[in-house]
Design an enzyme around this catalytic site. Structure first.
Site, PDB file in Angstrom:
ATOM      1  N   GLY A  57       0.526  -1.098  -0.085  1.00  0.00           N
ATOM      2  CA  GLY A  57       0.250  -0.045   0.079  1.00  0.00           C
ATOM      3  C   GLY A  57       0.708   1.226   0.085  1.00  0.00           C
ATOM      4  O   GLY A  57       0.737   2.681  -0.797  1.00  0.00           O
ATOM      5  N   THR A  58       2.181   0.909   1.256  1.00  0.00           N
ATOM      6  CA  THR A  58       3.104   2.073   1.097  1.00  0.00           C
ATOM      7  C   THR A  58       3.683   2.930  -0.676  1.00  0.00           C
ATOM      8  O   THR A  58       3.652   3.978  -0.924  1.00  0.00           O
ATOM      9  CB  THR A  58       3.788   2.105   1.662  1.00  0.00           C
ATOM     10  OG1 THR A  58       3.499   1.928   3.187  1.00  0.00           O
ATOM     11  CG2 THR A  58       4.731   3.412   2.775  1.00  0.00           C
ATOM     12  N   SER A  91      -3.437  -3.900  -0.659  1.00  0.00           N
ATOM     13  CA  SER A  91      -1.785  -4.664  -0.418  1.00  0.00           C
ATOM     14  C   SER A  91      -2.337  -6.360   0.056  1.00  0.00           C
ATOM     15  O   SER A  91      -2.929  -5.718   0.974  1.00  0.00           O
ATOM     16  CB  SER A  91      -1.428  -4.048   1.109  1.00  0.00           C
ATOM     17  OG  SER A  91      -0.054  -4.426   2.442  1.00  0.00           O
ATOM     18  N   HIS A 119      -1.579  -8.062   2.654  1.00  0.00           N
ATOM     19  CA  HIS A 119      -1.753  -8.742   3.903  1.00  0.00           C
ATOM     20  C   HIS A 119      -2.992  -8.062   4.813  1.00  0.00           C
ATOM     21  O   HIS A 119      -3.016  -8.385   5.405  1.00  0.00           O
ATOM     22  CB  HIS A 119      -0.563  -8.276   4.701  1.00  0.00           C
ATOM     23  CG  HIS A 119      -0.048  -7.041   5.205  1.00  0.00           C
ATOM     24  ND1 HIS A 119      -0.845  -5.900   6.590  1.00  0.00           N
ATOM     25  CD2 HIS A 119      -0.022  -5.954   4.552  1.00  0.00           C
ATOM     26  CE1 HIS A 119      -0.038  -5.379   6.280  1.00  0.00           C
ATOM     27  NE2 HIS A 119      -0.024  -4.810   5.366  1.00  0.00           N
ATOM     28  N   THR A 136      13.597  -7.108 -10.289  1.00  0.00           N
ATOM     29  CA  THR A 136      12.901  -8.928 -10.400  1.00  0.00           C
ATOM     30  C   THR A 136      12.422  -8.702  -9.173  1.00  0.00           C
ATOM     31  O   THR A 136      12.237  -8.636  -8.102  1.00  0.00           O
ATOM     32  CB  THR A 136      14.318  -9.443  -9.951  1.00  0.00           C
ATOM     33  OG1 THR A 136      14.832  -9.264  -9.976  1.00  0.00           O
ATOM     34  CG2 THR A 136      13.786 -11.336 -10.043  1.00  0.00           C
ATOM     35  N   CYS A 178      -0.888   0.685  10.982  1.00  0.00           N
ATOM     36  CA  CYS A 178       0.114   0.018  11.451  1.00  0.00           C
ATOM     37  C   CYS A 178       0.964   1.228  12.571  1.00  0.00           C
ATOM     38  O   CYS A 178       2.530   0.839  12.162  1.00  0.00           O
ATOM     39  CB  CYS A 178       1.209   0.908   9.790  1.00  0.00           C
ATOM     40  SG  CYS A 178      -0.126   0.443   8.615  1.00  0.00           S
TER      41      CYS A 178
HETATM   42  C1  LIG Z   1      -5.594   2.693   4.284  1.00  0.00           C
HETATM   43  C2  LIG Z   1      -4.271   1.682   4.083  1.00  0.00           C
HETATM   44  N1  LIG Z   1      -3.528   2.338   3.403  1.00  0.00           N
HETATM   45  C3  LIG Z   1      -2.093   1.941   3.193  1.00  0.00           C
HETATM   46  C4  LIG Z   1      -1.380   0.665   3.908  1.00  0.00           C
HETATM   47  C5  LIG Z   1       0.005   0.886   4.100  1.00  0.00           C
HETATM   48  O1  LIG Z   1      -0.020  -0.461   3.522  1.00  0.00           O
HETATM   49  P1  LIG Z   1       1.477  -1.323   3.509  1.00  0.00           P
HETATM   50  O2  LIG Z   1       1.473  -1.870   5.072  1.00  0.00           O
HETATM   51  O3  LIG Z   1       1.043  -2.658   2.315  1.00  0.00           O
HETATM   52  O4  LIG Z   1       1.913  -0.713   3.717  1.00  0.00           O
HETATM   53  C6  LIG Z   1      -2.862   0.544   5.535  1.00  0.00           C
HETATM   54  C7  LIG Z   1      -1.802  -0.190   5.869  1.00  0.00           C
HETATM   55  O5  LIG Z   1      -2.695  -0.579   7.272  1.00  0.00           O
HETATM   56  C8  LIG Z   1      -3.718   1.076   5.391  1.00  0.00           C
HETATM   57  O6  LIG Z   1      -4.363   0.397   5.559  1.00  0.00           O
END
Ligand SMILES: Cc1ncc(COP(=O)(O)O)c(C=O)c1O
Length: 376
Positions: A71-72, A199, A201, A237, A329
């Site tokens: 996500g990030t 994402s 996970h 990769t 997070c």
């Molecule tokens: C809404 C949202 N965006 C982005 C992220 C970040 O994702 P990642 O952990 O895959 O970087 C999260 C993770 O908690 C999230 O809940």
């Protein structure tokens, strides 16, 4: 001690079938997908089959899916690409976004000398879409970045309406769909969205893998320069095992969606009934009680009867209950949540986010209620 995990918005446990598939790929898919020999071709076939599966489940084209680390990275890529390649001069977002959007917007806007405009939100966390419409009317080159499901309070934004407003005003639309991919029926190819992030996970896949959806009409260049992987958008990769696992996790999430949703909704409602009877002053932050306007997995509560000390989450953890208080997070951290502060800067009651998953049970709900009662 049996451990109760009610922190599924922070991360979900790996699905058993996904783990088994990962183990299988570890032995069989060691080739580099860019190699032309049979091992490379085998890895490439897994890569492209995974892309197809993901695209099929999200009703878009395989070419609209670019794999990345999660996500990030996806959020940073969408925002920086809009500034660099689509030449936007303004980012409109909201104070309720995840830091992956808020901090990325600030950093990249600074680098490109663009402005960041925050939408107003009310005390329930609803966005002021009239303000968005007024802002967009000036037709300035703009990226609107508004999430689908809020990771802290669960609120769902109307991405169809936001996307239509963007299309009507020639603005680009990025939506952080990290909390909804794998949990909601999302037809990315049919929605008026230009970029979306996911994402693995968050839907019982592994950490460190995700994807960025880029609508086929959007013309952008590489966001990680290097080799020609990912059609030249993201060099490096490809992580075949992670990507294969993500596609398996997504496929299984959608296969069992209706049944898992019903199960989780039942747990959430039992939990809230129990909370109300133990703590009459408890209240919900955001729209967590709405079946249509909230993630079914999340309920964010304040319980004035509990002492608001920095040890609350720690004490619950010691008793065998994992939940979150601050941002997803930074689970376990005692930082004041920027989302709760945006709803009400005066908020002082303890904030507890409970997020349920398919593996949770009614017995766990009862036990969690007992643990909480014990603390009161
Ligand atoms: C809404 C949202 N965006 C982005 C992220 C970040 O994702 P990642 O952990 O895959 O970087 C999260 C993770 O908690 C999230 O809940």
């Amino acid at each position: 001690m049996d451990y109760i995990y009610f922190d599924n918005a922070a991360s979900t446990p790996l699905r058993k079938e996904v783990k088994e598939y990962m183990l299988e790929l570890m032995d069989s898919a060691y080739g580099n997908p860019s190699s032309t020999h049979s091992q490379g071709r085998k890895a490439k076939a897994i890569l492209e089959a995974s892309r197809k599966t993901i695209a099929k489940n999200l009703h878009c084209l395989p070419a609209e899916i670019t794999f990345c680390s999660g996500g990030t990275e996806g959020d940073n890529a969408a925002i920086s690409l809009a500034l660099r390649d689509l030449k936007v001069v303004r980012i409109i977002t909201s104070p309720l976004e995840h830091h992956a959007v808020l901090h990325a917007a600030e950093t990249w806007a600074n680098a490109f000398d663009a402005e960041v405009v925050m939408l107003e939100v009310n005390q329930k966390g609803e966005l002021n879409l009239e303000q968005l419409e007024i802002l967009l009317a000036d037709q300035k080159p703009t990226l609107v970045s508004l999430m689908h499901g809020n990771n802290e309070i669960g609120n769902l934004n109307d991405i169809q309406r936001i996307g239509e407003l963007c299309r009507a005003n020639n603005a680009w639309f990025h939506s952080d769909t990290v909390q909804t991919v794998g949990h909601f029926d999302l037809k990315l190819g049919e929605l008026p969205i230009d970029f979306a992030t996911a994402s693995a996970h968050k839907f019982h896949g592994p950490k460190g893998v995700g994807f960025l959806y880029i609508d086929r009409r959007v013309k952008v260049n590489a966001f990680i320069s290097g080799g020609a992987q990912e059609r030249g958008f993201r060099g490096g990769t490809e992580s075949i095992i992670q990507i294969g696992a993500m596609s398996k996790a997504l496929e299984l999430s959608y296969k069992d969606l209706a049944q898992e949703r019903a199960h989780i909704l039942k747990l959430k409602s039992l939990f809230w009934e129990g909370i109300k009877s133990i703590f009459p002053k408890a209240y919900v932050n955001g729209l967590g009680l709405s079946a249509d306007e909230s993630l079914y997995t999340v309920i964010n509560l304040s319980i004035p009867e509990l002492e608001n000390d920095s040890m609350l989450l720690f004490n619950l953890d010691l008793r065998g209950l994992a939940i979150s208080g601050g941002s997803a997070c930074s689970s376990g951290s005692v930082q004041k949540s920027h989302v709760i502060a945006a709803l009400n800067p005066e908020h002082t009651d303890p904030v507890l986010r409970f997020s349920f998953g398919k593996d949770n049970t009614e017995a766990e709900v009862q036990k969690a209620l007992d643990i909480l009662k014990d603390l009161a």
